[in-house]
Design a protein around this motif. Structure first.
Motif, short mmCIF file in Angstrom:
data_model
loop_
_atom_site.label_atom_id
_atom_site.label_comp_id
_atom_site.label_asym_id
_atom_site.label_seq_id
_atom_site.Cartn_x
_atom_site.Cartn_y
_atom_site.Cartn_z
N VAL A 328 -0.50 16.72 2.01
CA VAL A 328 -0.13 15.72 0.95
C VAL A 328 0.80 14.62 1.46
O VAL A 328 0.35 13.21 1.26
N LEU A 329 0.89 14.45 2.71
CA LEU A 329 1.84 13.34 3.72
C LEU A 329 0.63 12.44 3.93
O LEU A 329 0.80 11.12 4.42
N GLY A 330 -0.59 12.72 4.44
CA GLY A 330 -1.18 12.36 4.95
C GLY A 330 -2.29 11.53 3.85
O GLY A 330 -2.39 9.73 4.12
N ALA A 331 -1.96 11.61 2.14
CA ALA A 331 -3.27 11.01 1.71
C ALA A 331 -2.11 10.59 1.16
O ALA A 331 -1.86 9.04 0.74
N TYR A 332 -1.10 10.27 1.32
CA TYR A 332 -0.27 9.42 0.63
C TYR A 332 -0.03 8.25 1.53
O TYR A 332 0.28 6.83 0.94
N THR A 333 0.19 8.71 2.61
CA THR A 333 -0.29 7.23 3.58
C THR A 333 -1.24 6.54 3.22
O THR A 333 -0.99 5.00 3.78
N CYS A 334 -2.38 6.69 3.11
CA CYS A 334 -3.18 5.95 3.53
C CYS A 334 -4.01 5.89 1.90
O CYS A 334 -4.49 4.13 1.12
N TYR A 335 -2.60 6.12 0.93
CA TYR A 335 -2.55 5.66 -0.90
C TYR A 335 -1.71 4.25 -0.57
O TYR A 335 -2.12 3.22 -1.46
N GLU A 357 1.86 22.33 -7.94
CA GLU A 357 0.66 22.96 -6.35
C GLU A 357 -0.15 21.39 -5.96
O GLU A 357 0.17 20.49 -6.59
N GLU A 358 -0.66 21.46 -5.06
CA GLU A 358 -1.02 20.72 -3.96
C GLU A 358 -1.43 18.83 -4.88
O GLU A 358 -0.81 18.00 -4.50
N ALA A 359 -2.29 18.92 -5.81
CA ALA A 359 -2.04 17.63 -5.84
C ALA A 359 -1.40 16.92 -7.31
O ALA A 359 -0.92 15.93 -7.41
#
Length: 529
Positions: A328-335, A357-359
């Protein structure tokens, strides 16, 4: 005795039998320990290793006796030569072989010699003192400690008790027994009240869950702002519906989909792989370019995850939620590469992962950080942060004038404690169950709840803070007590009125926004890093 303290000590305070490392079982009366005497059994196996077993007394008692005797210089530190054993008495030494007495047959099953030594506070030969059966019958219970020893007669080598002293000891003993009974009764009543409150809380949660599932959630748009739902919301959301209510209350203004989450998660994984390949080859050359790119903060996530709720042991490496939080943190950093990863985000994401849930957690996380207050803090917008601090101080002075003046005298500014509270939405500062209730109200009332909760904490500990100086106040507010009760905090939050000159939080903050940053800078210091 100087050698005894270095020997191996085995304490079995409530045992009527002691099992040696070798040989047969030696029985004794566990009540052999009197007020100033401790019976010690010394086992001397052929290996010359000594074991000391203490009946009905703790190891600390023997050591305290030894220290007391040593302090009075009753024992010489200089080792003395052991005298040869008498022919009429069994001989023994602390170290070395024990000479056998004449006409003594040794049982092959016995691998050690047992001798009893009495250690007393006085340098006189102790006499065995036994509790009389008649006196023990008068006791209301069989003593398991030294409580009843006050009723015992002194050893024969000491002056006997007078009648007045014996009566006084009897009275003191009765008071000790009565006090123990009162404490037991108080503990039983406390446990009974706790169980009653727990059952009441469980029933309330079960009833609220039915209302949320059957009435509120199916009709969310028309029911969310009704008085009944807001009162139910204030009492705390049931854990089974908390995640869904949070997701609906936060909303999805960014229109993020689960597919978009997977795209940015894949990109984050690619960056992690590239980091692992390039860091080993030429870490120093790439450091400048990585710092310029906010996505380089991906590498900081691994360091911060291990510090997220360490007492739960579920987000650390190897824990069940470690990979989810990392994703979750990695996806937000790229988002949001313009924001990147900021320390404190891991606590917010962890609370969402515990309830969604994750998503869904990623969608709620991204939309939550997109709120004006959170974006101002995570992007370190100093001017906007100063306006939030100034608005907070307006209501601080209105609700807690004594504490406000105390803070002003000691130059304790809001940035010293509010930044940590706002960055993590109180999930790091408060117990997790209390923080979740704060989140419940935050999802209902918005950013006003964050500053009202801060005032509630200050109100709760106002009397304590008034007795502290600058350093102790800053330390206290940085690390709040772990035993904070949710009901006590919310009572203080309820007593905090977010009104200043008939203006609510939004009106005060809007007025400060119009006044500009010049006036704010004169009243509130810049945030301290």
């Amino acid at each position: 005795l100087s050698h005894i303290t270095a020997a191996s000590l085995i304490a079995q305070p409530n045992s009527s039998h002691t099992y040696g490392t070798q040989g047969r079982i030696q029985s004794w009366d566990p009540r052999g320990c009197v007020f100033v005497r401790a019976c010690v059994y010394i086992f001397v196996p052929p290996s010359f290793t000594m074991y000391i077993v203490l009946p009905d007394c703790s190891l600390s008692l023997l050591l305290n006796i030894y220290r007391s005797l040593s302090s009075r210089n009753l024992f010489s530190r200089k080792p003395k030569e052991p005298k040869p054993p008498s022919q009429n008495a069994p001989g023994w030494r602390l170290f070395g072989k024990v000479p056998q007495r004449e006409n003594t047959t040794k049982d092959p099953k016995d691998s050690f010699t047992i001798q009893q030594v009495s250690i007393t506070l006085y340098r006189t030969q102790p006499q065995p003192v036994q509790l009389s059966a008649a006196r023990r019958k008068n006791l209301e219970f069989e003593p398991l400690s030294t409580t009843a020893l006050i009723l015992e007669d002194r050893p024969s080598n000491l002056p006997a008790k007078s009648v007045e002293e014996a009566m006084r000891h009897k009275q003191e003993y009765d008071e000790m027994v009565a006090g123990a009974k009162r404490r037991e009764l108080k503990e039983a009543q406390k446990k009974k009240r706790q169980m009653k409150e727990r059952f009441k809380q469980e029933d309330s949660i079960a009833n609220a869950m039915v209302i949320w599932n059957n009435d509120v959630l199916p009709n969310w748009d028309c029911m969310r702002n009704t008085r009944r739902v807001r009162e139910l919301w204030w009492q705390g959301l049931p854990p089974s519906v908390r995640g869904r209510v949070w997701s609906l209350a936060i909303g999805n203004e960014l229109n993020i989909t689960p597919e978009l989450f997977e795209i940015f998660l894949s990109r984050a994984k690619e960056r992690w792989r590239s980091f692992s390949e390039t860091s080993s080859e030429n870490e120093t050359e790439d450091s400048g370019s990585l710092q310029a790119d906010r996505e380089s903060s991906l590498d900081l996530i691994k360091l911060d995850i291990s510090r997220t709720f360490p007492s739960l042991f579920i987000f650390q490496k190897g824990g069940p939620y470690h990979d989810l939080l990392h994703s979750v943190l990695g996806a937000y950093t790229c988002y949001r590469p313009d924001v990147g990863y900021v320390q404190g985000m891991s606590f917010i994401a962890a609370v969402l992962i515990l309830n969604l849930e994750e998503a869904d957690a990623f969608i709620a996380f991204a939309n939550l950080l997109n709120k004006p207050c959170q974006m101002a803090f995570f992007r370190v917008d100093h001017d906007l942060m100063l306006k939030y601090f100034a608005a907070f101080e307006v209501f601080f002075e209105e609700n807690l004038p004594r504490l406000f003046n105390h803070f002003q005298i000691n130059n304790l500014t809001p940035d010293l404690y509010l930044i940590d509270w706002i960055f993590t939405l109180y999930s790091k500062s408060l117990p997790l169950d209390v923080a979740c209730r704060v989140w419940d109200v935050f999802c209902r009332d918005g950013e006003e709840c964050l500053f009202r909760t801060g005032l509630g904490i200050l109100r709760l500990y106002q009397e304590v803070l008034l007795q502290m100086d600058f350093i102790h106040m800053a330390q206290f507010l940085t690390r709040l007590p772990d035993d904070m009760a949710a009901d006590n905090l919310f009572s203080c939050i309820t007593a905090t009125q977010m009104l200043s000159s008939n203006r609510k939080w939004g009106q005060v903050f809007s007025a400060l926004m119009k006044d500009g940053s010049k006036e704010i800078a004169n009243h509130s210091p810049a945030p301290r890093s």
